[in-house]
Scaffold this active site. Structure first.
Site, PDB file in Angstrom:
ATOM      1  N   SER A 148       0.840  -1.200   0.000  1.00  0.00           N
ATOM      2  CA  SER A 148       0.000   0.000   0.000  1.00  0.00           C
ATOM      3  C   SER A 148       0.882   1.260   0.000  1.00  0.00           C
ATOM      4  O   SER A 148       1.636   1.485  -0.929  1.00  0.00           O
ATOM      5  CB  SER A 148      -0.963  -0.045   1.187  1.00  0.00           C
ATOM      6  OG  SER A 148      -1.975   0.917   1.064  1.00  0.00           O
ATOM      7  N   ASP A 224     -10.110  -5.540  -3.597  1.00  0.00           N
ATOM      8  CA  ASP A 224      -9.565  -4.530  -2.688  1.00  0.00           C
ATOM      9  C   ASP A 224     -10.495  -3.324  -2.652  1.00  0.00           C
ATOM     10  O   ASP A 224     -10.807  -2.735  -3.690  1.00  0.00           O
ATOM     11  CB  ASP A 224      -8.180  -4.119  -3.211  1.00  0.00           C
ATOM     12  CG  ASP A 224      -7.389  -3.304  -2.210  1.00  0.00           C
ATOM     13  OD1 ASP A 224      -7.974  -2.413  -1.560  1.00  0.00           O
ATOM     14  OD2 ASP A 224      -6.173  -3.536  -2.104  1.00  0.00           O
ATOM     15  N   HIS A 257      -7.308  -6.138   0.630  1.00  0.00           N
ATOM     16  CA  HIS A 257      -6.139  -5.306   0.974  1.00  0.00           C
ATOM     17  C   HIS A 257      -5.414  -5.795   2.227  1.00  0.00           C
ATOM     18  O   HIS A 257      -4.456  -5.180   2.666  1.00  0.00           O
ATOM     19  CB  HIS A 257      -6.626  -3.866   1.202  1.00  0.00           C
ATOM     20  CG  HIS A 257      -5.550  -2.822   1.093  1.00  0.00           C
ATOM     21  ND1 HIS A 257      -4.934  -2.483  -0.101  1.00  0.00           N
ATOM     22  CD2 HIS A 257      -4.968  -2.017   2.036  1.00  0.00           C
ATOM     23  CE1 HIS A 257      -4.052  -1.533   0.094  1.00  0.00           C
ATOM     24  NE2 HIS A 257      -4.036  -1.233   1.390  1.00  0.00           N
TER      25      HIS A 257
END
Length: 277
Positions: A148, A224, A257
């Protein structure tokens, strides 16, 4: 340095240290896994950069990476994601996507952030030197990866720290901070309003500039929640296509995620880096 934790793990050692950082003007923690091969000599090293709200401990305790690192004889260094401590400024509204836990791996130029928020220099110079001098790692064989915000950090650092790393990978990276809410908030505050300064920390821009063309592997889950608004992997692919960069972007069906996603593919990422080191 002060050792604050040690655990035996897959024949190696999972260690945690605290030290005073001159780049950040505060005390910092980092974790390092030394595989069993490190008892016989220097081993290659992978630097892992975590995402928003994380510390150095999230990856260490959730990803299951030590098993694969032991198999391949690879050390893993996991720094914290931002400066911390008394006197280090935080988001004035206490938001989770900026300030503490959200250093974005940039060198801040704006007040009050510039005195402490220099995570790029910390990772590339200070921590890299500290680890190389104190642990049995071969710093000439180094790779970098992240998740991320940390995926953004890994790619931008790899593409701008010439000769420092041999390969780079990312899970669900923020592919273009200039074009997403998380990134615009952080870059504006840390760097000011000059867009040209932002470009130095945007993976999709840097991919078109890079000439070294390091091996780059990216995994992105298609379930995600942040995919369309914040991550935008299609921009990374477009930049790679335009520049001829050999990006390997894999869309993984049904993955989100979380660290469940990372744990599912971290073994393949470590094998990828081991092959390039």
């Amino acid at each position: 340095m002060q050792k604050i934790a040690e655990n035996r793990c897959f024949g190696g050692r999972q260690l945690r240290y605290s030290h005073s950082s001159s780049a950040l003007g505060c005390d910092m923690n980092f974790s390092i896994y030394l595989p069993p091969q490190a008892e016989r000599g220097r081993v290659p090293v992978l630097y892992w950069l975590s995402g928003l709200t994380c510390t150095d401990e999230n990856f260490v305790t959730k990803a299951g990476a030590q098993r694969y690192a032991a198999e391949h004889g690879l050390a893993i260094v996991a720094p914290d994601t931002s400066p911390r401590g008394e006197g280090v400024p935080d988001d004035p509204e206490g938001a989770w996507d900026f300030g503490l836990g959200a250093g974005f791996y940039v060198n801040a130029t704006q007040e009050p952030w510039a005195a402490h928020y220099n995570m790029r220099d910390y990772v590339v110079s200070e921590l890299f030197t500290l680890v190389g001098a104190n642990f049995p790692v071969d710093s000439a064989r180094a790779a970098i990866s992240g998740h991320s915000m940390g995926g953004h950090g890994a790619i931008t650092i790899a593409l701008t720290a010439s000769g420092r790393f041999r390969s780079v990978s990312a899970f669900a990276p923020i592919s273009s901070p200039m074009r997403c809410p998380w990134g615009r908030k952080a870059l504006a505050a840390y760097l000011g309003d000059e867009i040209r300064e932002w470009e130095n920390y945007d993976s999709s821009v840097l991919l078109g500039r890079d000439t070294e063309q390091l091996p780059l592997l990216v995994d992105q889950g298609d379930a995600d929640d942040f995919l369309d608004e914040q991550l935008k992997p299609h921009l990374l692919q477009q930049a790679a296509d335009s520049s001829g960069y050999p990006l390997q972007l894999r869309m993984q069906t049904g993955y989100d995620h979380s660290y469940f996603f990372i744990a599912s593919f971290i073994g393949e990422h470590i094998a990828f880096h081991a092959a390039n080191l």
